[in-house]
Design an enzyme around this catalytic site. Structure first.
Site, mmCIF file in Angstrom:
data_model
loop_
_atom_site.group_PDB
_atom_site.id
_atom_site.type_symbol
_atom_site.label_atom_id
_atom_site.label_comp_id
_atom_site.label_asym_id
_atom_site.label_seq_id
_atom_site.Cartn_x
_atom_site.Cartn_y
_atom_site.Cartn_z
ATOM 1 N N HIS A 1 0.821 -1.231 0.000
ATOM 2 C CA HIS A 1 0.000 0.000 0.000
ATOM 3 C C HIS A 1 0.849 1.273 0.000
ATOM 4 O O HIS A 1 0.309 2.361 -0.211
ATOM 5 C CB HIS A 1 -0.919 0.040 1.225
ATOM 6 C CG HIS A 1 -1.963 -1.033 1.244
ATOM 7 N ND1 HIS A 1 -2.845 -1.225 0.209
ATOM 8 C CD2 HIS A 1 -2.258 -1.982 2.180
ATOM 9 C CE1 HIS A 1 -3.648 -2.244 0.504
ATOM 10 N NE2 HIS A 1 -3.309 -2.725 1.684
ATOM 11 N N ASP B 1 -2.651 -10.665 -2.129
ATOM 12 C CA ASP B 1 -3.186 -10.124 -0.870
ATOM 13 C C ASP B 1 -4.653 -9.741 -1.103
ATOM 14 O O ASP B 1 -5.035 -9.349 -2.210
ATOM 15 C CB ASP B 1 -2.375 -8.888 -0.471
ATOM 16 C CG ASP B 1 -2.739 -8.365 0.913
ATOM 17 O OD1 ASP B 1 -2.020 -8.671 1.875
ATOM 18 O OD2 ASP B 1 -3.758 -7.650 1.024
ATOM 19 N N ASP C 1 -4.394 -12.816 3.745
ATOM 20 C CA ASP C 1 -5.627 -12.327 4.371
ATOM 21 C C ASP C 1 -6.876 -12.609 3.536
ATOM 22 O O ASP C 1 -7.973 -12.185 3.891
ATOM 23 C CB ASP C 1 -5.523 -10.835 4.716
ATOM 24 C CG ASP C 1 -4.809 -10.020 3.654
ATOM 25 O OD1 ASP C 1 -4.556 -10.553 2.550
ATOM 26 O OD2 ASP C 1 -4.514 -8.841 3.924
HETATM 27 ZN ZN LIG Z 1 -3.992 -7.138 2.923
#
Ligand SMILES: [Zn+2]
Length: 314
Positions: free
Chosen positions: A127, A164, A251
């Protein structure tokens, strides 16, 4: 069967965003103790991370951002950078060591001491934007590693597979105008951070070199398998990557508390096999995988074990 390296350093535990924060040092402790218990660790080649240089970080991040991060680092307590990202006294050294873990992994693969490397690093990176920390991330480990591989080892084409559950906005933006890096992302959508629509495909020389596959909440092993087979595989066959990098977040596991997908350990092993197959066909097996998210400790540790075993067996 390839040789697989493992990057880890105890200083990764010194980045501490608070006892209640899901991106905690306990994540790496859970991973290391699981792969010790299962015997997987004994099959891996240990690789020591280095402290990354500002030159390599500066390939992706604005120098003013890097300087500001260092200036804001506390000598005690914590400083908030955004709603869910903070730094403690150990955070900046850990962030340099996380980038340096990916860089050391690239070196080990380029020198052929190993074929693949899994980097058990934190903070995660995908990110992090050019001039901004975001979503638990300080430096974009994977984006920096891709540039390092290209420039240090004259690798023309790098494939980044980001599975992810959150869209890798920082990585996408790093290479949005760049046709030498194919960025492929599966992510729950709509979800944090809000980017990653299928219509985001890159621009200019990078047009068509960003592939976003938004997934519906609840999708699991079968849906991911179909996307990897039907979307990733043909794109990779055309692109012919010389190096493959995985932004390995865990995740999208069905037990993860931050998202709503349905993957299991077997799903991660399956996706690993497909990506390792791409690396084998086009990139001489060269594959670096770097940890991103994954917040249920049991699911994370089991998924990493399955992922690394699949690398060892590929
Ligand atoms: Zn993540």
């Amino acid at each position: 069967m390839g040789r697989t390296g493992f990057v880890y350093h105890p200083d990764y535990l010194k980045h501490d965003m608070g006892a209640a924060h899901p991106e905690s040092p306990a994540r790496l402790r859970a991973i290391v103790s699981r792969i010790q218990e299962t015997g997987t660790l004994d099959r891996l080649t240990r690789i020591d991370p280095m402290m990354a240089s500002d030159d390599w970080i500066g390939q992706i991040h604005a120098p003013a951002y890097v300087e500001a991060l260092k200036r804001r680092a506390p000598t005690s307590g914590r400083v908030s950078l955004d709603a869910d990202t903070a730094i403690s006294p150990g955070s900046i050294p850990a962030a340099y060591l996380a980038v340096g873990g990916a860089v050391a992994g690239i070196d080990a693969i380029a020198k052929r001491s190993v074929d693949h490397v899994f980097c058990a690093v934190r903070p995660p990176g995908h990110h992090a934007e050019r001039d901004r920390a975001m979503g638990f991330c300080l430096f974009n480990n994977v984006a920096i590693a891709a540039r390092y591989a290209q420039q240090r080892y004259h690798i023309a084409r790098v494939l980044i597979v980001d599975w992810d559950v959150h869209h890798g906005n920082g990585t996408q933006h790093s290479f949005y105008r760049d046709g030498s890096v194919l960025f492929f992302s599966t992510h729950q959508y709509p979800h944090y951070p809000g980017t990653g629509r299928a219509t985001e495909r890159g621009t200019g020389a990078g047009e068509g070199f960003t592939i976003n596959v938004p997934m519906e909440a609840g999708d699991g092993n079968d849906e991911y398998h179909a996307v990897f087979l039907n979307v990733l595989l043909p794109a990779a066959e055309t692109f012919k990557p010389e190096f493959v990098i995985i932004s390995a977040g865990f995740d999208a596991h069905r037990d993860d508390p931050l998202a709503g997908m349905g993957l299991t350990e077997a799903g991660y092993a399956d996706m690993t096999g497909i990506v390792a197959g791409i690396a084998k066909r086009h990139a001489g097996g060269r594959l670096l995988s770097s940890l991103e998210g994954g917040y249920d400790l049991t699911a994370l540790a089991g998924s990493v074990d399955a992922h690394v075993k699949a690398l060892l067996d590929s």
